[in-house]
Design a protein around this motif. Structure first.
Motif, short mmCIF file in Angstrom:
data_model
loop_
_atom_site.label_atom_id
_atom_site.label_comp_id
_atom_site.label_asym_id
_atom_site.label_seq_id
_atom_site.Cartn_x
_atom_site.Cartn_y
_atom_site.Cartn_z
N VAL B 50 0.83 -1.20 0.00
CA VAL B 50 0.00 0.00 0.00
C VAL B 50 0.87 1.25 0.00
CG1 VAL B 50 -1.65 1.35 1.35
CG2 VAL B 50 -2.00 -1.10 1.04
N TRP B 53 2.45 1.64 -3.45
CA TRP B 53 1.49 2.19 -4.41
C TRP B 53 1.22 3.67 -4.12
CZ3 TRP B 53 -0.21 0.89 -8.97
CH2 TRP B 53 -0.15 -0.43 -9.38
N TYR B 54 1.17 4.01 -2.86
CA TYR B 54 0.94 5.40 -2.48
C TYR B 54 2.05 6.29 -3.05
CZ TYR B 54 -0.20 9.38 0.49
OH TYR B 54 -0.54 10.62 0.94
N LEU B 57 1.66 6.53 -6.87
CA LEU B 57 0.53 7.36 -7.28
C LEU B 57 0.82 8.84 -7.05
CD1 LEU B 57 -2.55 5.27 -6.10
CD2 LEU B 57 -1.86 5.75 -8.45
N ARG B 58 1.44 9.13 -5.94
CA ARG B 58 1.81 10.54 -5.68
C ARG B 58 2.71 11.07 -6.78
NH1 ARG B 58 1.45 12.87 -0.57
NH2 ARG B 58 2.37 14.67 -1.60
N ASN B 81 -9.33 8.41 -12.51
CA ASN B 81 -8.88 9.79 -12.67
C ASN B 81 -7.87 10.14 -11.59
OD1 ASN B 81 -9.15 12.62 -13.67
ND2 ASN B 81 -9.79 12.90 -11.55
N PHE B 82 -6.71 10.62 -12.03
CA PHE B 82 -5.71 11.02 -11.05
C PHE B 82 -5.94 12.45 -10.58
CE2 PHE B 82 -3.69 7.28 -12.24
CZ PHE B 82 -2.62 7.05 -11.40
N HIS B 83 -5.34 12.76 -9.48
CA HIS B 83 -5.47 14.11 -8.97
C HIS B 83 -4.39 15.02 -9.51
CE1 HIS B 83 -8.73 13.56 -6.29
NE2 HIS B 83 -8.18 12.48 -5.80
#
Lengths: 228, 180
Positions: B50, B53-54, B57-58, B81-83
């Motif tokens: 986790v 992945w965090y 993704l960041r 959808n990414f931020h």
């Protein structure tokens, strides 16, 4: 005209039309969220259930105030409420740990509870009310109130009931679980390794497609439940 | 996972698992050069996928990568959808069932209402500053978006100027206590 009451906070009810033009429907100044609805619900008939300085206000789409109803807060959550898509049914947390379910057409009211906490309320056409919270016997979960009866249909307060009211989707710790309402055994599960977050919040497009938000700093995503 | 760049769809990236455990992001930079970046968990929990992945993704979000649908291999994910780079996260969202839009409220900082078309990464953002917080967001059946926008004032409630009519209005904008 009397001066508007003062408050530390100002809650503005705004409608954005198709051209994204904002229309200010109402402004509610307050310093006391305990006695004011902290929720928003819109019917397909153009009714809007939103905060009012005296509780919950029912407005039309242009902001005209039609009704005012008192509300009450639960332990850790401000007052919650919901409106059915056809606008006939409305449910609100009351001051006595009960959720009041009102049939606006018949002018009748039934109570559901007691609840120590209410996070969310959803109301279906026909009056079936879904209450997400800490209910009787101190049990968290999703409760279904209909025809004067109250039953707990899921032990996961962060789940989401499908549009048909027959299934519940739970997403937490990267695990998506689909259950039939009231059943412990899952219909399907899927480990989604790229999902991060303790609890997901989901909304259904339809019975088979759902958008999930896993929490801050994580993406929105859509799941096809037929693929679980 | 297959990624494309938000601003340059010809740029692609993939994510692969690696021993360690680790995740490797293979991507093409703005100059067209192939790059590889490996993500591992720090601290004692080196097997925390986790956390890995965090991190990935960041980084991906910061660099403008998005995950288009459909993803190879099928599975339940049909759209993602990414931020934005400096988003604090999506704090509320609602669905426009009629038009197929997802409305989100994001703090980036500032406050934005973002509309993303379902299945694509096309985005339209409305700057709603100086709103302090969008408490609730609901899309009506006719496609209109309703929002509760909260502002915090020093001792007196107020309404942001951009929400008020262009000229002074005699209409009361605060809630009368008696229904009409």
């Amino acid at each position: 005209m009397a001066a508007p009451p003062e408050g530390k906070y100002s809650i503005n009810l705004v409608r954005f039309d198709a051209e994204l033009t904002p229309h200010l429907l109402a402004t509610v100044p307050t310093s006391d969220f305990d006695r004011m609805l902290d929720d928003l619900s819109v019917s397909s008939t153009g009714l809007v259930l939103a905060p009012h300085i005296d509780g919950a206000g029912l407005y039309d789409r242009d902001g005209a105030l039609l009704e005012v109803h008192p509300v009450g807060r639960m332990d850790d959550w401000y007052p919650k409420g919901g409106l059915s898509p056809d606008g006939r049914w409305m449910a609100l947390t009351g001051p006595d740990r009960q959720v009041r379910i009102l049939d606006r057409e018949a002018g009748t009211e039934t109570l559901a509870g007691p609840f120590d906490q209410v996070l969310r309320i959803e109301v279906s056409n026909g009056g079936t009310t879904w209450i997400y919270g800490l209910g009787p016997e101190q049990q968290w979960g999703i409760y279904r109130a209909r025809a004067g009866a109250l039953d707990r249909v899921s032990d996961n307060v962060h789940g989401q009931v499908s549009p048909s009211g027959e299934r519940v989707l739970e997403v937490r710790e990267g695990l998506a679980t689909l259950r039939a309402v009231g059943e412990d055994e899952p219909l399907a599960t899927a480990q989604l390794p790229w999902l991060i977050g303790k609890h997901g919040r989901s909304q259904f497009w339809d019975e088979d497609h759902v958008v999930v938000r896993m929490g801050g700093h994580t993406p929105l995503l859509e799941l096809d439940l037929r693929e679980l | 996972m297959r990624l494309v760049h938000r601003d340059a769809p010809e740029r692609t990236a993939t994510v692969e698992a690696a021993p360690g455990p680790a995740l490797v992001l293979h991507h093409t930079d703005a100059k067209g050069k192939q790059r590889k970046k490996t993500f591992k968990a720090g601290g004692k929990r080196t097997d925390d996928m986790v956390a890995i992945w965090y991190k990935l993704l960041r980084f991906a979000s910061k660099e403008g990568w998005v995950a288009p649908a459909p993803q190879e291999g099928g599975g339940p994910l049909s759209w993602l959808n990414f931020h934005h780079l400096d988003s604090y996260g999506t704090l509320a969202f609602t669905l426009d069932h009629t038009r197929g839009h997802v409305w989100m409220y994001e703090k980036r900082p500032g406050a934005f209402l973002c509309r993303v078309t379902r299945g694509s990464c096309e985005e339209h953002a409305i700057d709603v500053r100086p709103i302090d917080r969008v408490r609730e967001l609901v899309c009506a059946a006719d496609g209109d978006l309703y929002a509760l926008l909260a502002t915090i004032k020093r001792g007196r409630a107020d309404t942001p100027a951009w929400l008020l009519p262009p000229k002074a209005s005699t209409r009361s904008t605060w809630c009368a206590s008696t229904p009409s």
